[in-house]
Motif scaffolding. Structure first.
Motif, PDB file in Angstrom:
ATOM      1  N   LEU A   1       1.002  -2.647   5.747  1.00 49.12           N
ATOM      2  CA  LEU A   1      -0.315  -2.211   6.219  1.00 49.12           C
ATOM      3  C   LEU A   1      -1.203  -3.404   6.559  1.00 49.12           C
ATOM      4  N   LYS A   2      -1.144  -4.438   5.754  1.00 45.22           N
ATOM      5  CA  LYS A   2      -1.975  -5.618   6.011  1.00 45.22           C
ATOM      6  C   LYS A   2      -1.553  -6.330   7.294  1.00 45.22           C
ATOM      7  N   GLU A   3      -0.260  -6.371   7.554  1.00 46.38           N
ATOM      8  CA  GLU A   3       0.217  -6.990   8.798  1.00 46.38           C
ATOM      9  C   GLU A   3      -0.196  -6.156  10.014  1.00 46.38           C
ATOM     10  N   ILE A   4      -0.123  -4.832   9.886  1.00 51.07           N
ATOM     11  CA  ILE A   4      -0.559  -3.947  10.959  1.00 51.07           C
ATOM     12  C   ILE A   4      -2.051  -4.137  11.224  1.00 51.07           C
ATOM     13  N   GLY A   5      -2.792  -4.425  10.169  1.00 53.97           N
ATOM     14  CA  GLY A   5      -4.225  -4.638  10.307  1.00 53.97           C
ATOM     15  C   GLY A   5      -4.589  -5.857  11.139  1.00 53.97           C
TER      16      GLY A   5
ATOM     17  N   ILE B   1      -1.397   5.328  13.773  1.00 54.05           N
ATOM     18  CA  ILE B   1      -1.414   6.653  13.140  1.00 54.05           C
ATOM     19  C   ILE B   1      -0.859   6.482  11.739  1.00 54.05           C
ATOM     20  N   LEU B   2      -1.667   6.789  10.736  1.00 55.59           N
ATOM     21  CA  LEU B   2      -1.272   6.626   9.334  1.00 55.59           C
ATOM     22  C   LEU B   2      -1.096   8.001   8.700  1.00 55.59           C
TER      23      LEU B   2
ATOM     24  N   SER C   1      -5.366   3.514   1.772  1.00 56.77           N
ATOM     25  CA  SER C   1      -4.336   2.890   2.605  1.00 56.77           C
ATOM     26  C   SER C   1      -4.888   2.536   3.979  1.00 56.77           C
ATOM     27  N   ALA C   2      -5.728   3.417   4.534  1.00 55.96           N
ATOM     28  CA  ALA C   2      -6.405   3.098   5.797  1.00 55.96           C
ATOM     29  C   ALA C   2      -7.270   1.862   5.635  1.00 55.96           C
ATOM     30  N   GLU C   3      -7.884   1.733   4.465  1.00 57.23           N
ATOM     31  CA  GLU C   3      -8.749   0.577   4.191  1.00 57.23           C
ATOM     32  C   GLU C   3      -7.958  -0.728   4.226  1.00 57.23           C
ATOM     33  N   TYR C   4      -6.698  -0.700   3.782  1.00 58.88           N
ATOM     34  CA  TYR C   4      -5.851  -1.898   3.848  1.00 58.88           C
ATOM     35  C   TYR C   4      -5.712  -2.379   5.287  1.00 58.88           C
ATOM     36  N   ILE C   5      -5.520  -1.430   6.199  1.00 55.52           N
ATOM     37  CA  ILE C   5      -5.389  -1.790   7.620  1.00 55.52           C
ATOM     38  C   ILE C   5      -6.719  -2.303   8.149  1.00 55.52           C
ATOM     39  N   MET C   6      -7.788  -1.581   7.859  1.00 55.82           N
ATOM     40  CA  MET C   6      -9.096  -1.915   8.409  1.00 55.82           C
ATOM     41  C   MET C   6      -9.659  -3.210   7.821  1.00 55.82           C
TER      42      MET C   6
END
Length: 352
Positions: free
Chosen positions: A194-198, A205-206, A220-225
């Motif tokens: 997730l962090k790499e996707i961020g 799409i999660l 989990s969305a917060e990890y990306i954002m």
């Protein structure tokens, strides 16, 4: 912590406030609204204690964000986020339909299904090139060859590509072909991924995890954002329960609940929830009826020969029927409900 700017605050006032916050060592997130701009302050708030935040240029009020998912919270970003995928908008009243096969099998089928999807009003093409499977002995996907097939279908139809990413090692190749990167249920809490996707600039799409809570999904969305990518679309695909008659239990109540908690678009995956073709359309209709921002649906021209999840794939004629039914639907408006609910709190009819 967020700063709500005054109605009519000038761009110069907004810029000066942002400059001061950054001078104090904090990053900011800007949420332009219909009437007011909201500035989110990112980072540890302890060093802001005693700072004259309320006296900064153009500031109307200072609010605390109570939710642990700061960037994903509606407190942090009051207006709906609208995510643009090559001209296709998702969120803020823009509805999107994503359709295609679970697994990419051959280019002829993918191109055909893409044409069916587009002819019936779908906005994007889904297809798996890398497949997470319960058994290590079942089909795992065609990899980059599958991505090339999806690209061929895009050339024929113009539909943007949605495809799943499973591993950090595949980021570069998936990034090359995908317009939207999908993170599946099994990887919802794969935090390194997730962090790499961020760090990417692609929409994501999660999906919710197999037995995750709403809070866990949003965290989990917060990890990306937190890594800078705010183009996140949340997908509800049901959770594992004690009920064996469906693959997963889809609680459509979560659509309005999450819309109150987050500004991010929310779509529904009725295919993985149902697990059986005959129930997919009903769940799709229900999801849209309660106000979801879209659907991601599996479709195949010969489900019995599909390389994965053929039992839950709609036939083209089923997809056409569903799309026609959705055209007749007037979805529930969450904003209208909030306004009605506010009135209801104050209304009181006294009967003598």
């Amino acid at each position: 912590m967020v700063l709500v700017m005054k109605v009519g605050a000038t761009q110069d006032e907004i810029n000066k406030t942002i400059e001061q916050i950054k001078a104090w060592g904090h990053d900011v997130s800007i949420a332009p609204g219909e009437k007011q701009v909201v500035i989110g302050i990112i980072g540890d708030k302890t060093d802001l204690m005693g700072r004259p935040l309320s006296t900064l240029p153009g500031v109307a009020k200072v609010l605390e964000v109570s939710a642990p998912y700061k960037r994903a919270s509606r407190e942090f970003h009051p207006e709906d986020s609208v995510i643009d995928v090559e001209g296709v908008k998702i969120g803020g009243g823009h509805k999107v339909i994503i359709a295609g096969p679970c697994s990419v099998d051959n280019v002829e089928n993918v191109v055909y299904l893409a044409k069916v999807a587009k002819a019936n009003g779908a906005h994007m093409l889904r297809g798996g090139a890398y497949k997470p499977r319960t058994s290590p002995y079942t089909f795992q996907g065609h990899g980059e060859e599958g991505l090339k097939m999806l690209m061929e279908a895009k050339k024929e139809t113009g539909l943007p590509i949605v495809t799943e990413l499973m591993s950090i090692s595949d980021i570069d190749v998936v990034y090359k072909y995908a317009d939207v990167i999908q993170i599946g249920a099994r990887n919802m809490q794969n935090f390194p991924l997730l962090k790499e996707i961020g760090k990417l600039d692609k929409p994501v799409i999660l999906k919710n995890g197999i037995a995750s809570t709403v809070k866990e999904h949003l965290m989990s969305a917060e990890y990306i954002m937190s890594e800078g990518n705010d183009k996140v679309i949340l997908c509800l695909r049901g959770t594992r329960t004690y009920e064996p008659s469906v693959r997963n239990t889809l609680d459509v109540t979560l659509v309005p609940i999450m819309q109150k908690m987050t500004h991010l678009p929310i779509i529904v995956d009725p295919s993985h929830a149902a697990g059986k073709r005959e129930f997919v359309s009903a769940l799709a209709y229900a999801g849209m009826a309660v106000g979801a921002d879209g659907l991601i649906i599996e479709m195949h021209n010969c489900p019995k020969e599909a390389l994965s999840d053929g039992d839950q794939a709609l036939l083209p004629r089923d997809f056409e029927y569903l799309m026609n039914k959705l055209k007749e639907l007037k979805p529930w408006s969450q904003k209208e409900w909030w306004e009605f609910d506010k009135q209801k709190e104050t209304d009181c009819i006294k009967v003598k």
